[in-house]
Design an enzyme around this catalytic site. Structure first.
Site, PDB file in Angstrom:
ATOM      1  N   ASP A   1      -2.947   1.002   4.426  1.00  0.00           N
ATOM      2  CA  ASP A   1      -3.693  -0.143   3.893  1.00  0.00           C
ATOM      3  C   ASP A   1      -4.599  -0.763   4.951  1.00  0.00           C
ATOM      4  OD1 ASP A   1      -1.200  -0.859   5.155  1.00  0.00           O
ATOM      5  OD2 ASP A   1      -1.595  -2.938   4.560  1.00  0.00           O
ATOM      6  N   GLU A   2      -5.635  -1.416   4.461  1.00  0.00           N
ATOM      7  CA  GLU A   2      -6.515  -2.268   5.271  1.00  0.00           C
ATOM      8  C   GLU A   2      -6.976  -1.583   6.569  1.00  0.00           C
ATOM      9  OE1 GLU A   2      -4.999  -6.672   3.849  1.00  0.00           O
ATOM     10  OE2 GLU A   2      -3.946  -5.770   5.539  1.00  0.00           O
ATOM     11  N   VAL A   3      -7.489  -0.385   6.421  1.00  0.00           N
ATOM     12  CA  VAL A   3      -7.951   0.375   7.585  1.00  0.00           C
ATOM     13  C   VAL A   3      -9.433   0.093   7.821  1.00  0.00           C
ATOM     14  CG1 VAL A   3      -8.256   2.659   8.596  1.00  0.00           C
ATOM     15  CG2 VAL A   3      -6.255   2.184   7.152  1.00  0.00           C
TER      16      VAL A   3
END
Length: 520
Positions: free
Chosen positions: A312-314
C-alpha cells in the site's frame, strides 16, 4: 375520523409492538437460527456442572476450552438455592464428528447445533469440527447467567443452529507504530474469541519500527524502538499456539516495498539511499536475496497458508532520484511504476514458492491487476466506494473487506452503528462474485494505540464488524441490536476486557458520568 395526533399515537404503539416482537436474546453475534426463551428458566448447578466429549477421540483443545469456560461461566460462588419450579441443567455433552486439530485455516467448518431443554439434564452441543465446538461453547457461555436475585446460576432454554456467513473474520493490530507485548496480544486474542473472530492479522513491521526477530537477518530488529520492545521467534510461536487454542488463525504482515524505512536501519543497502530510503530497492540483487531468506524463514514460523505483503501507499519518487536505480530502470526499460510492479512480482513469487497465498492491499490491484494470479493472491480492499470492491471480484480475485473509515478502528468518531450498517455485498449483486468476498477485517492501526488503550479502542465497536461477518445479512438494524451491544460490552467488562461505553460519540472515551454499565 383519525386525526394526525391519533395517527401518531397509533404509529408509536405499532412501533413499540414491532420492537417488542423483534426483541433478541442477549447473544453476540446473533446466531443464524435460534429459539431462545425470553427469560431464565432452567437452573444450573455450578458445584456439579460438567462438560464432556462423547466421541472416542478426545480433543485436547476442547478439554482446555472446558477448563477455560468453567472459569468464564462460573466466576461467582452462589449463596442461594435453585428455583424449585425449574429443572436443573447438570452439564453439556459435546460431540465432534471430526476432532482433528490440524484443520485450522481458511474455509474451516465452524458450524454447530446447541440444545438446552426445559427438562434439564445434559445439554447437547454437536459440531463437525473442533472449531465449531469452540464457537458453540462461546454461545453456551453467554446463555448461562448468575441471577443475583435468586443468588444462583440459571440459563435460557434454547435450540440454536449456527454457522458463520464469512470464513475470514479478522482484526488487524499494528505492532510497529506502538509496540504490543506478548501478554497484550494474548489478551486481544481472548477478546476476539468472545465475538467469534477467527483471524488475528498482525501488521508486524512498518516505517516506524521493526520489533520482529529474524535469525536469518538479525540486524533487522536494530530498528526496534528499544531492545525492550522486541518479540523473539519463541514469542510468536507462543502467540500462534495460544491463538490455535481459541480457533484463531495468525496471519503476519510485512509491509513492502513502501512503509519500509525500518528495514534500512540494519541493512541500508536494500534501500535507495540514506536520504531517500523507500520503497525498497529493486535494482540491488541483495534486496531479493534478503527477502527470499526472510520470507522463507517467516513462512516456517507462521503455519497459516496466507501471508500479507502489504503493497500500500507506495511512492516511487526515490527511484527517480537515485542514479543507480535510474540506470537499472533504463536498462530494464522500466518506469518507476513498472519497477514497483517488478518488485511485487518477485516477492509474490518468493511467498508463493514457500507455500503461501499472498494477501495485498488494494493499491496492488489498482496498479497491477493484469499481473495478479487469482489462485495465489487475495486483495484486501480498504478504499471505500462503489467501484474498487466490485472491480476486484469482477476480475476473479478474492477480496477481504476493510473499508476506511468505517471499519478502521482508529477513526474514533465512527460509531458502532456506522460499522454495523456497512455491508460487504453493498455494491456486488452477482452471486458468483459475492462468493469471492471471503470476509473482512476491522483494522486497529496503532498511531495512537499502545498497550494502555488497545482494548477500549477495539471494544465494543469491533463487535459490530464481528456480527456483520458472522450473522445473516438481514440482521442489520442497529436499534434492534443496541440492547445486545450494551449487554455484550458489559459481558466483556466482566471478563476483564476494558471495553469502553458503547453509546459514546467517540469510542474509547470515558463514561459521561455516574450510571449503569448497561446504559452507557
Amino acid at each position: 375520523v383519525l386525526t394526525n395526533t391519533m395517527l401518531s399515537v397509533v404509529l408509536l404503539l405499532l412501533g413499540a409492538l414491532t420492537s417488542n416482537a423483534q426483541t433478541q436474546p442477549k447473544l453476540w453475534p446473533i446466531p443464524s437460527t435460534y429459539t431462545v426463551a425470553d427469560s431464565l428458566n432452567v437452573n444450573v448447578d455450578e458445584s456439579s456442572f460438567k462438560f464432556s466429549q462423547s466421541q472416542s477421540t478426545q480433543s485436547s483443545i476442547i478439554n482446555g476450552a472446558f477448563t477455560r469456560y468453567m472459569g468464564l461461566i462460573f466466576p461467582t460462588k452462589p449463596e442461594g438455592t435453585a428455583n424449585s419450579g425449574f429443572s436443573t441443567l447438570s452439564g453439556l455433552t459435546l460431540t465432534i464428528k471430526d476432532p482433528s486439530e490440524d484443520t485450522l485455516g481458511y474455509g474451516m467448518d465452524e458450524s454447530y447445533t446447541l440444545t438446552i431443554t426445559s427438562s434439564g439434564g445434559m445439554g447437547t452441543l454437536n459440531s463437525n469440527t473442533v472449531w465449531g465446538a469452540l464457537r458453540g461453547l462461546e454461545t453456551f457461555s453467554q446463555l448461562v447467567v448468575f441471577n443475583s436475585t435468586q443468588n444462583y446460576y440459571q440459563a435460557y432454554v434454547s435450540t440454536i443452529t449456527d454457522m458463520p456467513r464469512f470464513s475470514h473474520r479478522g482484526v488487524l493490530i499494528d505492532t510497529s507504530r506502538h509496540f504490543q507485548t506478548k501478554q497484550s496480544i494474548m489478551n486481544v486474542l481472548d477478546s476476539l474469541s468472545y465475538a467469534k473472530f477467527n483471524v488475528l492479522h498482525m501488521h508486524i513491521t512498518d516505517s516506524q519500527s521493526f520489533p520482529y526477530e529474524s535469525k536469518a537477518y538479525p540486524k533487522l530488529w536494530d530498528a526496534s524502538y528499544t531492545p525492550y520492545e522486541r518479540l523473539i521467534q519463541n514469542d510468536y510461536t507462543d502467540i500462534i499456539n495460544y491463538a490455535k487454542q481459541l480457533g484463531i488463525r495468525v496471519i503476519p504482515e510485512f509491509d513492502m516495498p513502501g512503509h519500509a524505512q525500518s528495514w534500512c536501519t540494519g541493512y541500508p543497502e536494500i534501500c535507495p539511499s540514506p536520504g531517500c530510503n523507500t520503497p525498497l530497492n529493486p535494482a540491488n540483487n541483495f534486496t531479493f536475496e534478503l527477502l527470499n531468506g526472510f520470507l522463507n524463514e517467516a513462512a516456517k514460523l507462521f503455519p497459516d497458508d496466507h501471508m500479507h505483503l502489504g503493497g500500500d501507499e507506495v511512492n516511487a519518487g526515490c527511484y527517480d532520484k537515485t542514479q543507480s536505480i535510474v540506470d537499472w530502470m533504463n536498462m530494464m526499460n522500466f518506469t518507476s511504476t513498472q519497477a514497483v510492479g517488478y518488485f511485487d512480482e518477485r516477492v509474490t513469487e518468493i511467498a508463493n514458492t514457500a507455500g503461501k497465498t499472498v494477501i495485498q492491499w488494494d493499491e496492488v490491484f489498482s496498479a497491477f491487476a493484469n499481473q495478479l494470479d487469482p489462485r495465489k493472491t487475495v486483495i484486501q480492499v480498504w478504499h471505500s466506494g462503489n467501484s474498487l470492491m466490485p472491480d476486484v471480484v469482477a476480475a476473479g480475485l478474492r477480496a477481504i473487506y476493510s473499508p476506511d473509515p468505517v471499519w478502521y478502528l482508529d477513526h474514533l468518531s465512527t460509531t458502532w452503528q456506522d460499522r454495523y450498517a456497512d455491508e460487504p455485498y453493498q455494491y456486488i449483486s452477482d452471486p458468483t462474485q459475492q462468493k469471492l468476498v471471503i470476509g473482512g477485517e476491522a483494522c486497529m492501526w496503532g498511531e495512537t494505540v499502545d498497550v494502555s488503550d488497545i482494548q477500549q479502542t477495539i471494544w465494543p465497536t469491533a463487535a459490530a464488524v464481528a456480527e456483520r461477518l458472522w450473522s445473516p445479512r438481514e440482521n442489520n438494524d442497529s436499534k434492534i441490536a443496541q440492547p445486545r451491544m450494551e449487554y455484550f460490552r458489559c459481558l466483556l467488562n466482566r471478563r476483564g476486557i476494558t471495553a469502553a461505553p458503547s453509546n459514546n460519540a467517540n469510542e474509547r472515551s470515558a463514561p459521561p458520568g455516574p450510571g449503569s454499565c448497561y446504559a452507557q
